[in-house]
Design a protein around this motif. Structure first.
Motif, PDB file in Angstrom:
ATOM      1  N   SER A 128       0.824  -1.213   0.000  1.00 50.33           N
ATOM      2  CA  SER A 128       0.000   0.000   0.000  1.00 50.33           C
ATOM      3  C   SER A 128       0.859   1.265   0.000  1.00 50.33           C
ATOM      4  CB  SER A 128      -0.937   0.007   1.211  1.00 50.33           C
ATOM      5  OG  SER A 128      -0.209  -0.047   2.417  1.00 50.33           O
ATOM      6  N   PHE A 129       2.060   1.172   0.582  1.00 53.73           N
ATOM      7  CA  PHE A 129       2.974   2.320   0.556  1.00 53.73           C
ATOM      8  C   PHE A 129       3.538   2.530  -0.848  1.00 53.73           C
ATOM      9  CE2 PHE A 129       7.474   3.511   0.359  1.00 53.73           C
ATOM     10  CZ  PHE A 129       7.395   4.824   0.810  1.00 53.73           C
ATOM     11  N   TYR A 130       3.951   1.426  -1.487  1.00 56.52           N
ATOM     12  CA  TYR A 130       4.699   1.562  -2.733  1.00 56.52           C
ATOM     13  C   TYR A 130       3.812   1.668  -3.979  1.00 56.52           C
ATOM     14  CZ  TYR A 130       8.166   0.886  -6.346  1.00 56.52           C
ATOM     15  OH  TYR A 130       8.955   1.055  -7.456  1.00 56.52           O
ATOM     16  N   GLU A 131       2.672   0.974  -3.965  1.00 58.59           N
ATOM     17  CA  GLU A 131       1.898   0.815  -5.186  1.00 58.59           C
ATOM     18  C   GLU A 131       1.077   2.063  -5.511  1.00 58.59           C
ATOM     19  OE1 GLU A 131      -0.330  -3.000  -7.213  1.00 58.59           O
ATOM     20  OE2 GLU A 131      -0.265  -2.800  -5.043  1.00 58.59           O
ATOM     21  N   ARG A 132       1.556   2.858  -6.453  1.00 56.09           N
ATOM     22  CA  ARG A 132       0.883   4.091  -6.861  1.00 56.09           C
ATOM     23  C   ARG A 132       0.436   4.053  -8.317  1.00 56.09           C
ATOM     24  NH1 ARG A 132       5.053   8.635  -4.309  1.00 56.09           N
ATOM     25  NH2 ARG A 132       5.027   7.851  -2.163  1.00 56.09           N
ATOM     26  N   SER A 133       0.955   3.101  -9.071  1.00 56.68           N
ATOM     27  CA  SER A 133       0.631   3.026 -10.490  1.00 56.68           C
ATOM     28  C   SER A 133       0.687   1.576 -10.944  1.00 56.68           C
ATOM     29  CB  SER A 133       1.633   3.855 -11.317  1.00 56.68           C
ATOM     30  OG  SER A 133       2.919   3.260 -11.235  1.00 56.68           O
ATOM     31  N   THR A 134       0.254   1.334 -12.175  1.00 54.69           N
ATOM     32  CA  THR A 134       0.320  -0.004 -12.753  1.00 54.69           C
ATOM     33  C   THR A 134       1.758  -0.479 -12.849  1.00 54.69           C
ATOM     34  OG1 THR A 134      -1.643   0.517 -14.054  1.00 54.69           O
ATOM     35  CG2 THR A 134      -0.400  -1.418 -14.714  1.00 54.69           C
TER      36      THR A 134
ATOM     37  N   HIS B 151      10.123   6.245  -1.619  1.00 54.41           N
ATOM     38  CA  HIS B 151       9.537   5.564  -2.776  1.00 54.41           C
ATOM     39  C   HIS B 151      10.511   5.574  -3.956  1.00 54.41           C
ATOM     40  CE1 HIS B 151       6.977   4.910  -6.300  1.00 54.41           C
ATOM     41  NE2 HIS B 151       6.121   4.322  -5.478  1.00 54.41           N
ATOM     42  N   ASN B 152      11.126   6.714  -4.193  1.00 55.05           N
ATOM     43  CA  ASN B 152      12.086   6.820  -5.297  1.00 55.05           C
ATOM     44  C   ASN B 152      13.310   5.941  -5.077  1.00 55.05           C
ATOM     45  OD1 ASN B 152      10.434   8.660  -6.569  1.00 55.05           O
ATOM     46  ND2 ASN B 152      11.522  10.462  -5.836  1.00 55.05           N
TER      47      ASN B 152
ATOM     48  N   GLU C 146      12.355   2.319  -5.694  1.00 54.42           N
ATOM     49  CA  GLU C 146      12.190   2.101  -7.132  1.00 54.42           C
ATOM     50  C   GLU C 146      13.549   1.971  -7.823  1.00 54.42           C
ATOM     51  OE1 GLU C 146       9.306   3.794 -10.514  1.00 54.42           O
ATOM     52  OE2 GLU C 146      10.569   5.326  -9.593  1.00 54.42           O
ATOM     53  N   ARG C 147      14.500   2.772  -7.391  1.00 58.40           N
ATOM     54  CA  ARG C 147      15.829   2.700  -8.011  1.00 58.40           C
ATOM     55  C   ARG C 147      16.485   1.343  -7.728  1.00 58.40           C
ATOM     56  NH1 ARG C 147      20.802   7.097  -7.529  1.00 58.40           N
ATOM     57  NH2 ARG C 147      22.323   5.850  -8.699  1.00 58.40           N
ATOM     58  N   LEU C 148      16.352   0.854  -6.495  1.00 56.57           N
ATOM     59  CA  LEU C 148      16.909  -0.456  -6.145  1.00 56.57           C
ATOM     60  C   LEU C 148      16.266  -1.555  -6.994  1.00 56.57           C
ATOM     61  CD1 LEU C 148      17.033  -0.244  -2.242  1.00 56.57           C
ATOM     62  CD2 LEU C 148      18.953  -0.070  -3.831  1.00 56.57           C
ATOM     63  N   ILE C 149      14.949  -1.459  -7.171  1.00 57.97           N
ATOM     64  CA  ILE C 149      14.223  -2.454  -7.960  1.00 57.97           C
ATOM     65  C   ILE C 149      14.653  -2.412  -9.422  1.00 57.97           C
ATOM     66  CG2 ILE C 149      11.936  -3.011  -8.888  1.00 57.97           C
ATOM     67  CD1 ILE C 149      10.774  -2.267  -6.157  1.00 57.97           C
ATOM     68  N   LEU C 150      14.759  -1.212  -9.974  1.00 56.53           N
ATOM     69  CA  LEU C 150      15.166  -1.066 -11.378  1.00 56.53           C
ATOM     70  C   LEU C 150      16.565  -1.630 -11.608  1.00 56.53           C
ATOM     71  CD1 LEU C 150      13.798   2.491 -12.228  1.00 56.53           C
ATOM     72  CD2 LEU C 150      13.137   0.360 -13.353  1.00 56.53           C
ATOM     73  N   ASP C 151      17.482  -1.332 -10.682  1.00 59.04           N
ATOM     74  CA  ASP C 151      18.849  -1.854 -10.805  1.00 59.04           C
ATOM     75  C   ASP C 151      18.851  -3.380 -10.744  1.00 59.04           C
ATOM     76  OD1 ASP C 151      19.854   0.672 -11.022  1.00 59.04           O
ATOM     77  OD2 ASP C 151      20.567   0.821  -8.957  1.00 59.04           O
ATOM     78  N   ALA C 152      18.005  -3.935  -9.864  1.00 61.04           N
ATOM     79  CA  ALA C 152      17.949  -5.393  -9.721  1.00 61.04           C
ATOM     80  C   ALA C 152      17.377  -6.050 -10.978  1.00 61.04           C
ATOM     81  CB  ALA C 152      17.109  -5.761  -8.497  1.00 61.04           C
TER      82      ALA C 152
END
Length: 234
Positions: free
Chosen positions: A47-53, A106-107, A110-116
């Motif tokens: 619920s914290f992270y999910e802001r978009s599809t 949040h940013n 997201e950066r950690l996820i994108l790098d992974a």
């Protein structure tokens, strides 16, 4: 930043310093021996992270729902950058303003996820997936993670998604190359194997914990799909 032993669902993983381990929800985690004190845990709710599809796509990806392992390990781009840019920056935002801190957090995640994502094998990422199919299959995997002990029928998960069982199977075959029934069976078998190998419970207790009506049904299920009896696996 340091080496650590991490036990996830009774399986020990040795994580080297300079790596990040992505672990999905509802996992039993025990932090073991660490050589130093600079270990960071970044925990957040959907619920914290999910802001978009797009955010939903990330949360339900192989990083957090990896069927081959309970964790996905990826290296940092730069350890010093992690220490200064992420940890130091987070502390500064937290001291300055709560709303800014939430946006910055949040940013950062997201950066950690994108790098992974760069470390997910290319052949396992389908570039031509129908986006609505991916959305439903991701939701199906989340529901399966939550409810596999309670219900093991395709019709249950299709009903939860407000689609037909046939449509759900069409989607899983397109995205995963497997029928919805096979995805469910594969998930249950993996959980059964882990419980039989690593749990100290009896076979009867394991059967009950995994939602089977009795030990006989559990044994028949294992035998049918693995060719082995639960006692052989244990």
């Amino acid at each position: 930043m340091e080496d650590i032993e991490l036990e996830v669902e009774n399986i020990t993983h040795s994580i080297k310093g300079g790596n990040i381990a992505f672990i999905g929800p509802q996992k039993q985690i025990v932090f073991g021996r660490a050589k130093g004190e600079e270990i960071y845990v970044i925990a957040f709710s959907s619920s914290f992270y999910e802001r978009s599809t797009k955010d939903s796509l990330f949360l339900n990806s192989q990083l957090f729902f990896n069927y081959d392992s309970d964790i996905f390990i990826a290296p940092f781009i730069n350890i010093e950058q992690m220490r200064v840019v992420f940890m130091g920056r987070m502390q500064n935002f937290q001291l300055k303003d709560e709303s800014l801190y939430v946006s910055a957090a949040h940013n950062a995640i997201e950066r950690l996820i994108l790098d992974a994502f760069l470390h997910i094998p290319t052949d396992s990422i389908k570039k031509d997936i129908k986006f609505d199919y991916l959305h439903y299959v991701n939701r199906f995997k989340v529901l399966l993670q939550r409810d596999y002990k309670k219900d093991k029928k395709v019709s249950y998960y299709a009903s939860e998604l407000n689609i037909t069982a046939r449509k759900l199977t069409e989607m899983t075959e397109y995205v995963l190359g497997q029928t919805a029934k096979h995805v469910i069976i594969e998930k249950i078998i993996n959980e059964c194997k882990k419980a039989l190998i690593f749990s100290g419970s009896t076979i009867s207790e394991i059967a009950y914990e995994l939602g089977f009506s009795d030990e006989g049904n559990f044994s028949n299920f294992i035998k049918k799909h693995t060719g082995k009896n639960p006692s052989e696996m244990k």
